[in-house]
Scaffold this motif. Structure first.
Motif, short mmCIF file in Angstrom:
data_model
loop_
_atom_site.label_atom_id
_atom_site.label_comp_id
_atom_site.label_asym_id
_atom_site.label_seq_id
_atom_site.Cartn_x
_atom_site.Cartn_y
_atom_site.Cartn_z
N TYR A 1 -55.33 -9.34 44.70
CA TYR A 1 -56.39 -8.16 46.57
C TYR A 1 -55.23 -9.81 47.23
CZ TYR A 1 -59.27 -12.60 45.30
OH TYR A 1 -59.59 -14.05 45.03
N VAL A 2 -56.34 -8.90 48.71
CA VAL A 2 -56.02 -10.24 49.89
C VAL A 2 -57.55 -9.44 50.45
CG1 VAL A 2 -54.50 -9.63 51.77
CG2 VAL A 2 -53.63 -9.71 49.76
N GLN A 3 -57.78 -10.58 51.04
CA GLN A 3 -59.38 -11.14 51.76
C GLN A 3 -59.09 -11.72 52.87
OE1 GLN A 3 -61.93 -13.30 49.07
NE2 GLN A 3 -63.43 -12.00 49.45
N ILE A 4 -59.54 -11.01 54.30
CA ILE A 4 -60.21 -11.05 55.42
C ILE A 4 -61.36 -11.60 55.69
CG2 ILE A 4 -59.43 -9.22 56.06
CD1 ILE A 4 -57.75 -11.27 59.15
N GLY A 5 -61.47 -12.84 57.10
CA GLY A 5 -63.06 -12.86 56.99
C GLY A 5 -63.46 -14.20 56.40
N GLN A 6 -65.32 -14.22 56.33
CA GLN A 6 -65.51 -14.89 55.62
C GLN A 6 -66.06 -14.79 54.04
OE1 GLN A 6 -69.05 -17.55 58.18
NE2 GLN A 6 -70.21 -16.98 56.20
N TYR A 7 -65.78 -15.75 53.74
CA TYR A 7 -65.46 -15.57 52.08
C TYR A 7 -65.74 -17.06 51.11
CZ TYR A 7 -60.77 -16.62 52.68
OH TYR A 7 -59.74 -17.29 52.74
N LYS A 8 -66.30 -17.60 49.86
CA LYS A 8 -66.54 -19.00 49.45
C LYS A 8 -65.23 -19.01 48.96
CE LYS A 8 -70.81 -18.20 46.82
NZ LYS A 8 -72.42 -18.12 46.22
N GLN A 9 -65.02 -20.35 49.48
CA GLN A 9 -63.48 -21.06 49.39
C GLN A 9 -63.23 -20.70 47.69
OE1 GLN A 9 -61.38 -20.83 51.59
NE2 GLN A 9 -63.05 -19.90 52.45
N PRO A 10 -62.01 -21.35 46.93
CA PRO A 10 -62.48 -21.21 45.72
C PRO A 10 -61.87 -22.53 45.40
CG PRO A 10 -59.86 -21.68 47.18
CD PRO A 10 -61.09 -21.17 47.82
N HIS A 11 -63.04 -22.91 44.80
CA HIS A 11 -63.92 -24.20 44.88
C HIS A 11 -64.90 -24.43 44.50
CE1 HIS A 11 -63.21 -28.38 44.72
NE2 HIS A 11 -64.50 -28.73 45.77
N VAL B 1 -66.79 -27.23 50.05
CA VAL B 1 -66.82 -26.50 51.04
C VAL B 1 -67.12 -25.37 50.92
CG1 VAL B 1 -65.30 -25.21 52.88
CG2 VAL B 1 -64.31 -27.80 51.93
N ALA B 2 -68.13 -24.50 51.41
CA ALA B 2 -68.46 -22.99 50.79
C ALA B 2 -68.17 -22.33 51.66
CB ALA B 2 -69.80 -23.04 50.66
N ARG B 3 -68.00 -20.98 52.26
CA ARG B 3 -68.29 -20.39 53.19
C ARG B 3 -67.02 -20.97 54.59
NH1 ARG B 3 -72.72 -18.83 50.92
NH2 ARG B 3 -72.37 -16.16 49.79
#
Length: 397
Positions: free
Chosen positions: A113-123, A148-150
């Motif tokens: 997928y490709v995602q844009i906007g506010q989301y939880k970071q890969p961590h 680092v969250a959203r």
């Protein structure tokens, strides 16, 4: 108080209306998008047993107890049109935006997928796991203090049932006056065992963010989310340029049993080398579904289904050891003076029990025993070893 009662009343109505086998409430199909409505409401109670510092002192009410609405999350989701899925979520209690993004799935595989906007970071394995299924009421110290969250950004991911890889470039939070700073992150997972209800998960993540010369403060509560005191706290460290956190994670699932742990190290770079410092921490936890329900695994995170017997519910017990070290300095002299960053060390044992009842309710009870040590100017290291009992009632749909 009236606002809180209205939120709880709406949550109860929504939970009772939600179908037993399906959590979200389906709305309609509009513009080719199947729209559904989800929610999460949590109410917490904390009972403090202090040692030196009053864990509830800043509440200024003279009480060693605290009760508060913890979360009131409302989320709209859409499937479609086509390969696009979208989500808009807001926490009415914290007055902040949650996930607000659109995701385009590639080739019909939800892992690509490709995602844009506010989301939880890969961590962080714990941070990426659904909040409604937290193993313990308070998240681990490193999850609260180092992740680092959203954030707003652009991400891409790929993988299959046994591995995943996600990369992200991000900026600030969508909520006004929230966290800011440009950064990037990457997380990779691999499950060499994933069959027959047995899973061995391994993960590695790295996330870096600029602070643009601002002050940076790292601190964590004594494993009670409603506590107003922080026993370990770096204070505001000025002239910080960037912070980078490396995370290691491992998890083993065997049917109704889950063992997981994470270790993180954060390296802070100052405008000058004199402002550099390192911190680290980690946790190990075990959780057992006493009633026999099996854990699932998807996209590099664990999952949990409904109780096998909705009327009796699903019962869990768990134990966690948690540690964090915010010291990177020394002290000497009489009276003692400190140099570098002396934020303190904190270790916690947490014993917990969770009861999931039917499709929409969860009740949790934790006992937390904390041992901490922090430097005080002209005094030296001061040990503070409090405990607390925390409880949570949760409604979700």
């Amino acid at each position: 108080m009236l606002h809180t009662r209205k939120i709880i009343a709406v949550a109860l109505a929504a939970a009772l209306l939600a179908p037993a086998a399906k959590a979200e409430i389906a709305f309609d199909v509009i513009g080719g998008s199947e729209i559904s409505f989800e929610g999460l409401v949590q109410a917490d109670g904390n009972w403090f047993s202090n040692d030196i510092v009053d864990q509830n002192g800043q509440a200024l009410n003279g009480k060693d107890t605290e009760f508060e609405l913890r979360r009131a999350e409302l989320v709209f989701k859409g499937k479609g049109p086509g390969a696009i899925n979208w989500v808009v979520g807001h926490d009415l209690k914290a007055k902040k935006w949650l996930d607000v993004n659109a995701k385009y799935t590639i080739g019909g595989n939800s892992n690509n997928y490709v995602q844009i906007g506010q989301y939880k970071q890969p961590h962080s394995l714990e941070e990426l796991t659904s909040t409604k299924h937290n193993d313990f009421i308070a998240k681990a110290s490193i999850t609260n203090g180092m992740t680092v969250a959203r954030r707003l950004g652009v991400a891409a991911g790929t993988g299959d049932q046994n591995w995943s890889l996600m990369g992200s470039w991000f900026t600030r939070e969508l909520t006004r006056n929230g966290n800011h700073g440009v950064g990037y992150g990457v997380r990779g997972t691999f499950a060499p065992i994933n069959a027959g209800g047995n899973v061995l998960h391994l993960g590695l993540s790295y996330i870096s963010r600029d602070t643009d010369g601002d002050a940076l403060r790292m601190r964590v509560r004594p494993m009670a989310d409603l506590a107003t005191a922080y026993l370990v706290d770096t204070g505001n460290v000025t002239n910080v340029d960037s912070a980078a956190t490396t995370g290691l994670e491992a998890m083993y699932i065997s049917g109704p049993f889950k063992l997981q742990g994470e270790y993180m190290q954060t390296k802070v770079s100052g405008v000058t080398s004199a402002r550099d410092f390192d911190t680290d921490g980690g946790y190990v936890s075990a959780l057992w579904n006493v009633t026999g329900e099996k854990f699932g695994y998807k996209g590099g995170t664990p999952s949990l289904g409904l109780p096998d017997s909705p009327a009796a519910g699903m019962f869990q017990i768990g134990l966690r050891y948690d540690t964090i070290n915010l010291n990177d300095g020394s002290f000497a002299g009489t009276p003692p003076k400190g140099t570098g960053v002396l934020g303190g060390e904190q270790d916690t044992w947490t014993l917990g029990a969770n009861w999931y009842w039917r499709s929409n309710f969860k009740f949790a009870l934790n006992y937390n025993k904390v041992t901490s040590s922090k430097f005080r100017t002209n005094v030296g290291n001061v040990n503070d070893d409090p405990s607390s009992i925390t409880a949570r009632a949760q409604i979700y749909w």
